[in-house]
Design a protein around this motif. Structure first.
Motif, PDB file in Angstrom:
ATOM      1  N   LEU A   1      -5.209 -48.137   5.858  1.00  8.26           N
ATOM      2  CA  LEU A   1      -5.992 -47.622   6.980  1.00  8.26           C
ATOM      3  C   LEU A   1      -5.402 -48.135   8.280  1.00  8.26           C
ATOM      4  CD1 LEU A   1      -9.523 -48.405   5.530  1.00  8.26           C
ATOM      5  CD2 LEU A   1      -8.292 -46.223   5.434  1.00  8.26           C
ATOM      6  N   MET A   2      -5.528 -47.339   9.338  1.00  5.03           N
ATOM      7  CA  MET A   2      -4.992 -47.775  10.622  1.00  5.03           C
ATOM      8  C   MET A   2      -5.835 -47.254  11.773  1.00  5.03           C
ATOM      9  SD  MET A   2      -1.724 -45.246  11.088  1.00  5.03           S
ATOM     10  CE  MET A   2      -1.592 -45.483  12.837  1.00  5.03           C
ATOM     11  N   ILE A   3      -5.645 -47.891  12.927  1.00  4.13           N
ATOM     12  CA  ILE A   3      -6.260 -47.470  14.185  1.00  4.13           C
ATOM     13  C   ILE A   3      -5.142 -47.339  15.201  1.00  4.13           C
ATOM     14  CG2 ILE A   3      -7.834 -48.111  16.052  1.00  4.13           C
ATOM     15  CD1 ILE A   3      -9.470 -49.686  13.975  1.00  4.13           C
ATOM     16  N   GLU A   4      -5.165 -46.259  15.966  1.00  2.00           N
ATOM     17  CA  GLU A   4      -4.159 -46.025  17.006  1.00  2.00           C
ATOM     18  C   GLU A   4      -4.777 -46.116  18.389  1.00  2.00           C
ATOM     19  OE1 GLU A   4      -0.916 -42.839  15.437  1.00  2.00           O
ATOM     20  OE2 GLU A   4      -2.869 -42.037  15.974  1.00  2.00           O
ATOM     21  N   HIS A   5      -3.948 -46.477  19.357  1.00  2.00           N
ATOM     22  CA  HIS A   5      -4.313 -46.427  20.770  1.00  2.00           C
ATOM     23  C   HIS A   5      -3.096 -45.885  21.507  1.00  2.00           C
ATOM     24  CE1 HIS A   5      -6.283 -47.429  24.507  1.00  2.00           C
ATOM     25  NE2 HIS A   5      -5.187 -48.065  24.898  1.00  2.00           N
ATOM     26  N   ASP A   6      -3.270 -44.800  22.243  1.00  2.00           N
ATOM     27  CA  ASP A   6      -2.158 -44.133  22.934  1.00  2.00           C
ATOM     28  C   ASP A   6      -1.005 -43.840  21.976  1.00  2.00           C
ATOM     29  OD1 ASP A   6      -3.507 -44.126  25.361  1.00  2.00           O
ATOM     30  OD2 ASP A   6      -2.650 -46.050  25.984  1.00  2.00           O
ATOM     31  N   ASP A   7      -1.351 -43.293  20.821  1.00  2.00           N
ATOM     32  CA  ASP A   7      -0.384 -42.903  19.788  1.00  2.00           C
ATOM     33  C   ASP A   7       0.440 -44.053  19.224  1.00  2.00           C
ATOM     34  OD1 ASP A   7      -1.170 -40.211  19.914  1.00  2.00           O
ATOM     35  OD2 ASP A   7       0.158 -39.865  21.625  1.00  2.00           O
ATOM     36  N   GLN A   8      -0.027 -45.293  19.383  1.00  2.00           N
ATOM     37  CA  GLN A   8       0.637 -46.460  18.813  1.00  2.00           C
ATOM     38  C   GLN A   8      -0.334 -47.177  17.882  1.00  2.00           C
ATOM     39  OE1 GLN A   8       3.855 -47.500  19.220  1.00  2.00           O
ATOM     40  NE2 GLN A   8       4.106 -45.581  20.330  1.00  2.00           N
ATOM     41  N   PRO A   9       0.110 -47.545  16.674  1.00  2.00           N
ATOM     42  CA  PRO A   9      -0.765 -48.306  15.773  1.00  2.00           C
ATOM     43  C   PRO A   9      -1.101 -49.667  16.380  1.00  2.00           C
ATOM     44  CG  PRO A   9       1.169 -47.471  14.608  1.00  2.00           C
ATOM     45  CD  PRO A   9       1.401 -47.241  16.066  1.00  2.00           C
ATOM     46  N   VAL A  10      -2.385 -50.017  16.381  1.00  2.00           N
ATOM     47  CA  VAL A  10      -2.812 -51.309  16.917  1.00  2.00           C
ATOM     48  C   VAL A  10      -3.573 -52.146  15.886  1.00  2.00           C
ATOM     49  CG1 VAL A  10      -2.823 -50.565  19.325  1.00  2.00           C
ATOM     50  CG2 VAL A  10      -4.899 -50.332  17.962  1.00  2.00           C
ATOM     51  N   ALA A  11      -3.925 -51.552  14.752  1.00  2.00           N
ATOM     52  CA  ALA A  11      -4.633 -52.295  13.709  1.00  2.00           C
ATOM     53  C   ALA A  11      -4.376 -51.617  12.367  1.00  2.00           C
ATOM     54  CB  ALA A  11      -6.126 -52.346  13.995  1.00  2.00           C
ATOM     55  N   MET A  12      -4.342 -52.441  11.307  1.00  2.00           N
ATOM     56  CA  MET A  12      -4.054 -51.927   9.988  1.00  2.00           C
ATOM     57  C   MET A  12      -4.760 -52.762   8.926  1.00  2.00           C
ATOM     58  SD  MET A  12      -0.593 -52.088   7.736  1.00  2.00           S
ATOM     59  CE  MET A  12      -0.808 -53.823   7.582  1.00  2.00           C
ATOM     60  N   LEU A  13      -5.191 -52.092   7.864  1.00  2.00           N
ATOM     61  CA  LEU A  13      -5.743 -52.765   6.695  1.00  2.00           C
ATOM     62  C   LEU A  13      -5.104 -52.131   5.469  1.00  2.00           C
ATOM     63  CD1 LEU A  13      -9.285 -53.905   5.955  1.00  2.00           C
ATOM     64  CD2 LEU A  13      -8.087 -52.565   4.265  1.00  2.00           C
ATOM     65  N   LEU A  14      -4.604 -52.967   4.570  1.00  2.00           N
ATOM     66  CA  LEU A  14      -3.970 -52.507   3.339  1.00  2.00           C
ATOM     67  C   LEU A  14      -4.701 -53.143   2.167  1.00  2.00           C
ATOM     68  CD1 LEU A  14      -1.590 -51.119   1.838  1.00  2.00           C
ATOM     69  CD2 LEU A  14      -0.276 -53.223   2.227  1.00  2.00           C
TER      70      LEU A  14
END
Length: 186
Positions: free
Chosen positions: A78-91
């Motif tokens: 799972l991921m979260i983007e801000h301004d089309d850049q990944p800023v958080a991830m969970l694996l």
């Protein structure tokens, strides 16, 4: 903020998330008793010096991320983007024999911390695990990573065990003991 599944096209950006661990405190672990009467006591204490560790995505987690994002292995990336850049991830990966999910890696970019992204990812995973009929989610964190331990505790995880020799025979002395956390889902 939108949580979505990571894809192979996201991999390079996910690897660049700055997962630096910074903390002025740690969880001190002290052993009490002996043999079957032994126990452990945790206490939050100030660190001798502020911990600042780069916490890069290790090779095993990177390989797992590539496999899960590519649909080769089961799991959740799972991921979260801000301004089309990944800023958080969970694996996370399933452990079918135990009926659980195990968090392999959770990171929020240094510049985007304290905005609830880690919490949102964990609660999203908890809901996915409930929908998938898993009985629990497991995670590991070192005692010198107080922010990770605090996040797990806030999200309902319960401390389930310790390993004082996971990394070396001197983890307890180095204040880097592995803590095992579980959140029961039933």
């Amino acid at each position: 903020m939108e949580i979505r599944a990571a894809t192979q096209s996201d991999l390079d950006g996910l690897r660049e998330i700055d997962g630096t661990v910074e903390s002025a405190q740690y969880l001190h672990l002290e052993r009490t008793g002996e043999g079957f009467a032994s126990g452990w006591q945790l206490e939050q204490r100030p660190a001798r010096q502020k911990t600042i560790e780069p916490n890069r995505l290790d090779d095993d987690a990177w390989f797992t991320l590539k496999q899960v994002a590519g649909g080769i292995e089961e799991g959740m990336a799972l991921m979260i983007e801000h301004d089309d850049q990944p800023v958080a991830m969970l694996l996370a990966r399933p452990d079918p024999a135990a009926g659980t999910l195990r968090i392999v890696d959770l990171r929020v970019d240094y510049d985007y911390r304290r905005q609830g992204m880690g919490t949102a990812l964990v609660f999203h995973l908890i809901q996915m695990a409930r929908d998938g009929a898993f009985r629990a989610i497991g995670a590991e964190a070192l005692t010198n990573n107080l922010p990770a331990n605090a996040l797990l505790a806030r999200c309902g995880f319960e401390l389930s065990g310790v390993d004082t020799r996971r990394r070396t025979n001197h983890d307890l002395v180095k204040e880097a003991v592995t803590l095992f956390w579980y959140v029961p889902l039933d």
